[in-house]
Design an enzyme around this catalytic site. Structure first.
Site, PDB file in Angstrom:
ATOM      1  N   GLU A  48       0.838  -1.201   0.000  1.00 42.86           N
ATOM      2  CA  GLU A  48       0.000   0.000   0.000  1.00 42.86           C
ATOM      3  C   GLU A  48       0.877   1.256   0.000  1.00 42.86           C
ATOM      4  O   GLU A  48       0.590   2.231  -0.705  1.00 42.86           O
ATOM      5  CB  GLU A  48      -0.906   0.027   1.242  1.00 42.86           C
ATOM      6  CG  GLU A  48      -1.875  -1.152   1.359  1.00 42.86           C
ATOM      7  CD  GLU A  48      -1.286  -2.335   2.125  1.00 42.86           C
ATOM      8  OE1 GLU A  48      -0.079  -2.614   1.962  1.00 42.86           O
ATOM      9  OE2 GLU A  48      -2.041  -2.966   2.880  1.00 42.86           O
ATOM     10  N   CYS A  79      -0.146   0.538   7.637  1.00 43.83           N
ATOM     11  CA  CYS A  79      -0.607   0.981   6.320  1.00 43.83           C
ATOM     12  C   CYS A  79      -1.863   1.825   6.423  1.00 43.83           C
ATOM     13  O   CYS A  79      -2.087   2.722   5.609  1.00 43.83           O
ATOM     14  CB  CYS A  79      -0.901  -0.231   5.443  1.00 43.83           C
ATOM     15  SG  CYS A  79       0.604  -1.077   4.977  1.00 43.83           S
ATOM     16  N   GLU A 269      12.214 -32.220  -0.767  1.00 47.20           N
ATOM     17  CA  GLU A 269      12.375 -32.954  -2.033  1.00 47.20           C
ATOM     18  C   GLU A 269      12.755 -34.423  -1.870  1.00 47.20           C
ATOM     19  O   GLU A 269      12.908 -35.130  -2.859  1.00 47.20           O
ATOM     20  CB  GLU A 269      13.411 -32.236  -2.908  1.00 47.20           C
ATOM     21  CG  GLU A 269      12.989 -30.837  -3.333  1.00 47.20           C
ATOM     22  CD  GLU A 269      13.480 -30.469  -4.720  1.00 47.20           C
ATOM     23  OE1 GLU A 269      13.640 -31.351  -5.580  1.00 47.20           O
ATOM     24  OE2 GLU A 269      13.718 -29.261  -4.938  1.00 47.20           O
TER      25      GLU A 269
END
Lengths: 342, 342
Positions: A48, A79, A269
């Site tokens: 923002e 913000c 993984e």
């Protein structure tokens, strides 16, 4: 439409905002976009604020934001204050931030700003990762596996190179780019020498995490001079790496330790032992499976999921993609109610 | 376009023509379809003859056919004779029939008919099943399996009911409808009591084949009065069923015996021992996998493919379909050159 454009900014910046969510913001005045902002990095200005800065004069404009504007002073000022100070007339946001105290909306409304919550299913889905991580103090966990149709990560002798095709392997780089760190077990690390980077799609290098219960690990030469952050989780310090020393290797504890080390999106993984433990202990949020068009057979060795006893785990299919003759299936765990407030 | 319309007729009649291929035929005159034909059942009129009959007067018309018209007297007279007698001006066909002697084209041309071979990849692919079966004297074999993502057909105790959802199960009925027979091992038969029919999509009932190496099998009551053909393959006659007596249970021999019994399209549904043997012995043409959104873990029990040693088998992905949260993947073996004449 503006919300969707703001979400494009989110997709662009996913994987670079640390423990903060990626957020996109668009400011519109008289049908023209006058400001574009995205949160780029943990500790820097929020979306923002970036958009208001670009706009310069944002009086009477409408601000579109993917996530509810914050109302608290963290590493940056709230913000909501910036929005009020800029003279914004209307704020439209897609996703409630249930990790906040929700005083921001009332605060903006008290200053004459119209605030509209416009829920969007795709965006809502996206922010689940953030909320899960925030509320549980552990990273969002993606399990990634490349397997034969019968669930083998490698043959009985451990050979796994080039199971999937080139297009899939490129896609794995894009997936890594959206994570802060990639974790593998010690033997996968020592046998495969995986780079675990995202070089085909970006210069961003996710941290490499190696788990070693014995504490032994042969660090590859390529890793010693690498710009890649190297974290070893083991029972004793390892000379050439940042070591997280622990004797508790339960998946939940490993996640806690990694979150403390700044990892908010973790990709795991392999190998099959690590994957099996994280699945069985329910320590994952998403599973991405690349099925190669192959069958291997053989024993239980390198089957991606094996446990002492079978127990059903239900998932939800969220995406299907094809890469030549490989197929990528993405699953989430059954819905939690964590932030299903709308 | 007419060839594609003729192929629609093929799709409609697949699974009801025994050891003969399904064939579609359209006769067009002055831009209007005047005859439509399909081969409906082994031993009855061929597609071309049906279409000529419907047309009544087919003089100077063009005949479109999915497969090269036959020139030999089998259970019915040669189609080429019927085409010549009807005064057809032009014949367009999609697929060469390499199991024939290929004198038909010259024969028709000698009678002033223009003959055009217009290859079509989808149709070519389709007829592979027929050519494989014809040239090898065994059925075209489809392996069908409904599995968890980690390759389990059932949990360690053997429970498998409702692994996949209702939409997938309906789709399995459509798949069975396109086969002459469905084969299962004895224990799958005894444990699951499978109907193995296509009742959700058609009244056609594929034959049920049970393989029992010991010769013991408990025939269910439901099967004794059923209209479904019941074939037992075992070492001694079974009272309530048609028995194929053999001591040779190698997959290749089983296929030979079933072809002799009139089965040209065979679907194999399990269990894991039967599937593993047919895969390992390379006795299949197509594999259709329904992945349920689930993980089971556990031992090697009921993993759909397990062998003494791992060996890579390469496949080709031919189709992807989604049924709610289930996914259906269809694979063929790497291309043979059996009838790649064009």
């Amino acid at each position: 439409m503006y919300i969707e454009q703001a979400f494009e900014l989110v997709k662009m910046t996913t994987g670079q905002t640390g423990r903060n969510p990626a957020v996109g913001c668009i400011i519109v005045k008289e049908g023209v976009i006058i400001g574009i902002g995205a949160h780029l990095k943990e500790g820097t200005a929020h979306a923002e604020v970036q958009a208001i800065r670009m706009a310069g004069d944002a009086r009477d404009a409408t601000l579109y934001c993917t996530l509810e504007p914050c109302n608290h002073r963290g590493k940056t000022p709230p913000c909501t204050e910036a929005i009020i100070a800029a003279g914004i007339k209307k704020v439209v946001f897609a996703e409630r931030d249930t990790s906040l105290d929700n005083t921001g909306i009332r605060h903006m409304e008290a200053h004459g700003i119209t605030v509209e919550h416009r829920p969007n299913e795709i965006i809502s889905r996206y922010y689940e990762a953030f909320f899960i991580s925030k509320e549980t103090n552990r990273p969002f966990v993606t399990l990634k596996l490349a397997t034969t149709l019968d669930g083998k990560l490698a043959d009985d002798a451990g050979n796994s190179k080039w199971l999937t095709g080139e297009a899939s392997r490129r896609d794995v780089h894009a997936l890594r780019h959206r994570h802060d760190a990639v974790l593998v077990g010690r033997s996968t690390y020592e046998v495969d020498h995986p780079k675990l980077d995202a070089r085909h799609v970006s210069d961003k290098i996710p941290a490499k995490v190696i788990v070693t219960q014995s504490g032994d690990v042969e660090i590859h030469n390529q890793d010693i001079d690498s710009a890649q952050r190297l974290i070893v989780i083991g029972p004793k310090p390892v000379e050439q790496a940042e070591t997280i020393v622990t004797d508790d290797f339960r998946p939940a504890r490993i996640l806690e330790l990694l979150f403390q080390a700044g990892i908010s999106r973790l990709m795991i993984e392999g190998g099959s032992r690590v994957l099996s433990e994280f699945i069985e202990q329910d320590c994952f949020d998403e599973i991405v499976i690349y099925y190669a068009p192959k069958l291997l057979g053989g024993t239980l060795n390198n089957r991606f999921y094996h446990t002492l006893e079978s127990r059903m785990i239900d998932l939800e299919l969220t995406d299907v993609a094809r890469f030549d003759d490989d197929i990528r299936l993405t699953y989430r765990k059954g819905q939690t109610d964590v932030h299903r407030t709308h």
